[in-house]
Design an enzyme around this catalytic site. Sequence first.
Site, PDB file in Angstrom:
ATOM      1  N   ASP A 565       0.863  -1.188   0.000  1.00  0.00           N
ATOM      2  CA  ASP A 565       0.000   0.000   0.000  1.00  0.00           C
ATOM      3  C   ASP A 565       0.902   1.242   0.000  1.00  0.00           C
ATOM      4  OD1 ASP A 565       1.093  -0.130   2.493  1.00  0.00           O
ATOM      5  OD2 ASP A 565      -0.813  -0.315   3.571  1.00  0.00           O
ATOM      6  N   ASP A 566       0.352   2.399   0.279  1.00  0.00           N
ATOM      7  CA  ASP A 566       1.173   3.603   0.207  1.00  0.00           C
ATOM      8  C   ASP A 566       1.817   3.965   1.533  1.00  0.00           C
ATOM      9  OD1 ASP A 566       0.997   4.005  -2.533  1.00  0.00           O
ATOM     10  OD2 ASP A 566      -1.046   4.748  -2.308  1.00  0.00           O
TER      11      ASP A 566
END
Length: 695
Positions: A565-566
Amino acid sequence: HTTTSAVNKGRPVVPTQEGRSLDALHSIPVHKLRAQAAATEALTVPESYPHFTPFVENKKQYDEMYKRSIEDPNGFWGDIAKEFHWEKQWDEEHISYNFDVRKGPIHVEYFKGGLTNICYNALDRHVAAGHGDRVCFLWEGNDLDQDRKMTYGEVLEEVCQLANYLRSQGVQKGDAVSIYMPMVCELPIAMLACARIGAVHSVVFGGFSAEALAGRMEDCKAKVLITASGVMRGNKKIDLKAIADSAHTMAAKSGHTVPRVVVYENERAGGRAACSFTEGRDVWYAEAIAEQAKTCEVEWVEAEHPLFLLYTSGSTGKPKGVVHCTGGYMVYAHTTTKYVFNMQPGDTYWCTADCGWITGHTYLTYGPLLVGASQVVFEGVPTYPGPDRCWRVVDKYAVKQFYTAPTAIRSLMRAGDLYVKEHLRDSLRILGSVGEPINPEAWRWYHDIVGDGRCPIVDTWWQTETGGHMITPLPNAWAQKPGSATYPFFGVVPVLVDEKGNEVKGEGEGYLCIKQAWPATLRTVYGDHERYETNYFKPFPGYYFSGDGARRDKDGYIWITGRVDDVINVSGHRIGTAEVESALVAHAKCAEAAVVGYEHPIKGQGIYAYVTLMEGVEPTEDIRRELINTVRGIIGAFAAPDVIHWAPGLPKTRSGKIMRRVLRKIAAKQEDELGDVSTLADPHVVEQLVALRGH
Ligand code: 6R9
């Protein structure tokens, strides 16, 4: 508040929703994985280390225990919990949980009906058993000649004094207390004092900025802030109290005034003379506890009573207050500490993590004390005064289990073997690693040089949310593969799922999820149960989603590949790219920012920021410095971007979404592997960015 999601000034706003679609997840870096596996699977690492007898002697014994932990969790965890003091026994069927959003709200409960206290079990229980004189903390200061010993008896007395003081200030069961302190004995003492009276502690890492501290104090409506005058880190003096003062002002401005601030005087960083003091609000730690009794009645709490909040970064939005509760966390912290470090009461152990992170909570404050170990509490940094500091400390105290992060291992490795070899290290039995994937070279060095090939490595994969170790070798129980976290701990059922949420069986790769509750599952996100469900349980219905990718090899070993994910992992610190972006955009001259991670030889990942300046503003070295300082001011120095890449435009889809995949490739200088860019609104942006890379 500034730690909200990014805004694009004067440009179409990219929605940053919590429940991002799956296509927002990175693909699993399969190539990297295969290369890693091929390079290391062939290596044989001794299965047996003759220097100690492990609690779990072999894979067969593990298999039996594991099977029971999965099939009969009530019995498995119940038997372990009997070692503790419970003021009231839990029910026989004490576990209930739902991990499936389709079936209703997510909930997790362990030791239903039980009443206990983790502080009592970490301290009073040992003192009552006659171990009051056993060393609890071996404090080692920033400088070589600074140290202090505290026994379990002494720690208990000070915890009671502080707990009494907090009570005298009206702190009650369930109230939040913020802690912003350096690594002195008083930090774990403050945590334990809160636990003793049923208050919920929220430790904020001393490297966070005033703004970050303010947001956290405000979110939990802290009744008291416990802080310190200052701290020395290496040659640098940090005025914690000055930062705490501005945080107090900021929180007050946005509506929450913390009524009482307790200040621990750290003479080594200037002490009282150099420290601001607000009469009526501030009180010196030593004076606050001086008049208090050295005994303090325990607040018996339900097993599900919240023990602490710990804020952590996610993909989007502001940091989440992860909530851990008393009973399950206590039993899990104890069990993982005992088995993973093969820890006996009285062992001398050292975890280099700061109490501001989850590792310092579970494997410094709680786990080792529940076991009854003696442990080093280190205020300094591993490279001060020289890169041999760790091995000097290992010899000084005869440390048996040593637990640190790959980033520290890599930087000490770079300094050279000589610094290691000039110290004996013959007390070491087990070496641990945590925080990020450990590359096989660093693993080898840790094993062969630091451990002289005598100590198994426990590469422990887990998270703030999981409360304790999830996938990890048990020392001496099975063969190791450098870079693999190997098998799940008792009670943990990891699965790999594909994009559609189907389980990948056998050899293969996928998104790393957990199928059943474990005792230290996070119970909620403070004040926002919906966010909890959206973040962790909606991406793959039926499972807890970790945010990491992983691969299972032919022997069933699990290899973690990192976040999909980020979130980026810089020196083992979790940083949300969205938080850094919104901090950059807070600078008046910044129109838009996009942040990605890139491979960094020491930090694991570095922070790479693409910045679009406001119309008509020319990029200069001054603006670059100002931007970096803005991030330091809003989040903390550890989140400062390593690279600022001027970007007249960012690669976006026609619907305005930034294609981070493209930005990651450009940062990695792999623009020849961009993949499909047909959805880019303006394909020229890519060439433009490559031309402006400037290195
Ligand atoms: C304990 C802690 C969690 C993230 C996690 C993962 C990474 C931690 C790891 C590891 C590979 C290991 N991570 N340990 N990756 N191997 N042994 O670090 O908690 O700060 O919440 O970070 O760290 O990416 O998702 P936290």
